[in-house]
Design a protein around this motif. Sequence first.
Motif, short mmCIF file in Angstrom:
data_model
loop_
_atom_site.label_atom_id
_atom_site.label_comp_id
_atom_site.label_asym_id
_atom_site.label_seq_id
_atom_site.Cartn_x
_atom_site.Cartn_y
_atom_site.Cartn_z
N TYR A 102 -3.19 3.35 -0.11
CA TYR A 102 -3.96 2.86 -1.25
C TYR A 102 -3.25 1.67 -1.87
O TYR A 102 -2.02 1.64 -1.95
CB TYR A 102 -4.09 3.97 -2.31
CG TYR A 102 -4.76 5.21 -1.80
CD1 TYR A 102 -6.14 5.37 -1.87
CD2 TYR A 102 -4.01 6.24 -1.23
CE1 TYR A 102 -6.76 6.52 -1.40
CE2 TYR A 102 -4.62 7.40 -0.76
CZ TYR A 102 -5.98 7.53 -0.85
OH TYR A 102 -6.60 8.67 -0.38
N THR A 153 0.95 5.74 0.14
CA THR A 153 0.23 6.97 0.46
C THR A 153 -0.12 7.70 -0.83
O THR A 153 0.50 7.47 -1.88
CB THR A 153 1.09 7.91 1.33
OG1 THR A 153 2.24 8.32 0.57
CG2 THR A 153 1.51 7.26 2.63
N MET A 189 -3.70 7.89 4.67
CA MET A 189 -4.51 6.89 4.00
C MET A 189 -3.59 6.15 3.04
O MET A 189 -2.83 6.77 2.28
CB MET A 189 -5.65 7.56 3.21
CG MET A 189 -6.60 6.58 2.58
SD MET A 189 -7.51 5.59 3.77
CE MET A 189 -8.63 6.80 4.46
N PRO A 248 0.84 -1.21 0.00
CA PRO A 248 0.00 0.00 0.00
C PRO A 248 0.87 1.25 0.00
O PRO A 248 1.95 1.28 0.61
CB PRO A 248 -0.79 -0.12 1.31
CG PRO A 248 -0.67 -1.54 1.73
CD PRO A 248 0.63 -2.02 1.19
N THR A 257 -8.17 -0.36 -2.77
CA THR A 257 -8.51 -0.49 -1.35
C THR A 257 -7.82 0.61 -0.57
O THR A 257 -6.77 1.11 -0.98
CB THR A 257 -8.07 -1.86 -0.79
OG1 THR A 257 -6.66 -1.98 -0.91
CG2 THR A 257 -8.76 -3.00 -1.51
N THR A 258 -8.43 0.99 0.55
CA THR A 258 -7.84 2.02 1.41
C THR A 258 -7.69 1.47 2.82
O THR A 258 -8.50 0.66 3.27
CB THR A 258 -8.73 3.28 1.46
OG1 THR A 258 -10.02 2.92 1.93
CG2 THR A 258 -8.85 3.93 0.09
N THR A 259 -6.61 1.91 3.46
CA THR A 259 -6.34 1.54 4.85
C THR A 259 -5.82 2.77 5.55
O THR A 259 -4.90 3.43 5.05
CB THR A 259 -5.27 0.42 4.93
OG1 THR A 259 -5.64 -0.64 4.06
CG2 THR A 259 -5.10 -0.09 6.34
N LEU A 260 -6.39 3.07 6.71
CA LEU A 260 -5.92 4.21 7.49
C LEU A 260 -4.72 3.77 8.32
O LEU A 260 -4.78 2.76 9.02
CB LEU A 260 -7.04 4.73 8.39
CG LEU A 260 -6.79 6.06 9.08
CD1 LEU A 260 -6.54 7.17 8.05
CD2 LEU A 260 -7.99 6.42 9.95
N ALA A 261 -3.64 4.51 8.21
CA ALA A 261 -2.41 4.22 8.98
C ALA A 261 -1.99 5.52 9.66
O ALA A 261 -1.35 6.37 9.02
CB ALA A 261 -1.32 3.68 8.08
N ASN A 277 -6.81 -3.44 -5.68
CA ASN A 277 -7.55 -4.62 -5.24
C ASN A 277 -7.43 -5.67 -6.34
O ASN A 277 -8.16 -5.64 -7.33
CB ASN A 277 -9.02 -4.27 -4.99
CG ASN A 277 -9.86 -5.48 -4.64
OD1 ASN A 277 -9.35 -6.58 -4.49
ND2 ASN A 277 -11.15 -5.26 -4.51
#
Length: 194
Positions: A53, A13, A51, A11, A43-47, A56
């Motif tokens: 990216y 940023t 965010m 992923p 897909t997104t994930t908060l870290a 998928n």
Amino acid sequence: MLAVLARTTQPLTGRRVHQLAEAGSESGVRKVLNRLADTGLVTTTLAGQSMLYALNRKHLAADAVLDLVSLRGKLIRNLAEVVQQWEELPVHASLFGSVARGEGDLDSDIDLLVVHAEGESPTVMADQIALLGEQVHQWTGNFLQTYAISTDELANHLRAGEPMVNEWLRDCITVYGPDFRRIHTEIAKEVMGR
């Protein structure tokens, strides 16, 4: 942006995607990534505050994205297959310019350097290149721009310090024959020895 995400499984940023894509503004890249996330393709994930990216790869369109990203490699393989079947083989052929650098777009010519031995039939070589140009246009919709020179003409380019030689050295992706850098070194030694 999809090409950037397709080249990694990690992923990234929005800032990193913007840096790697070298296009648009950072905020514009984030907007596009968020729209793609709405479709499920990204897909997104908060870290922490960021965010992240990622493509998928289970999405139905992911294979199409991966195929599009691999088009340059397919073009190189197609060029190699055709050149290897020529009646008169060149000493060397390589892709250079914007497509070789991965910067080509819909309007970019596909630049091909063809180095042939002195004494080859100019008509046969020109016919082979013209046919290849038609094939490239069918494959890509882009035009083939060929720079065909003999080994003696290449030596003259080296003597004259032609700037185009530096572009070939920087960009060349070999399609046929030995690497251009090796040919350049061999001819440069001959030129300096004279």
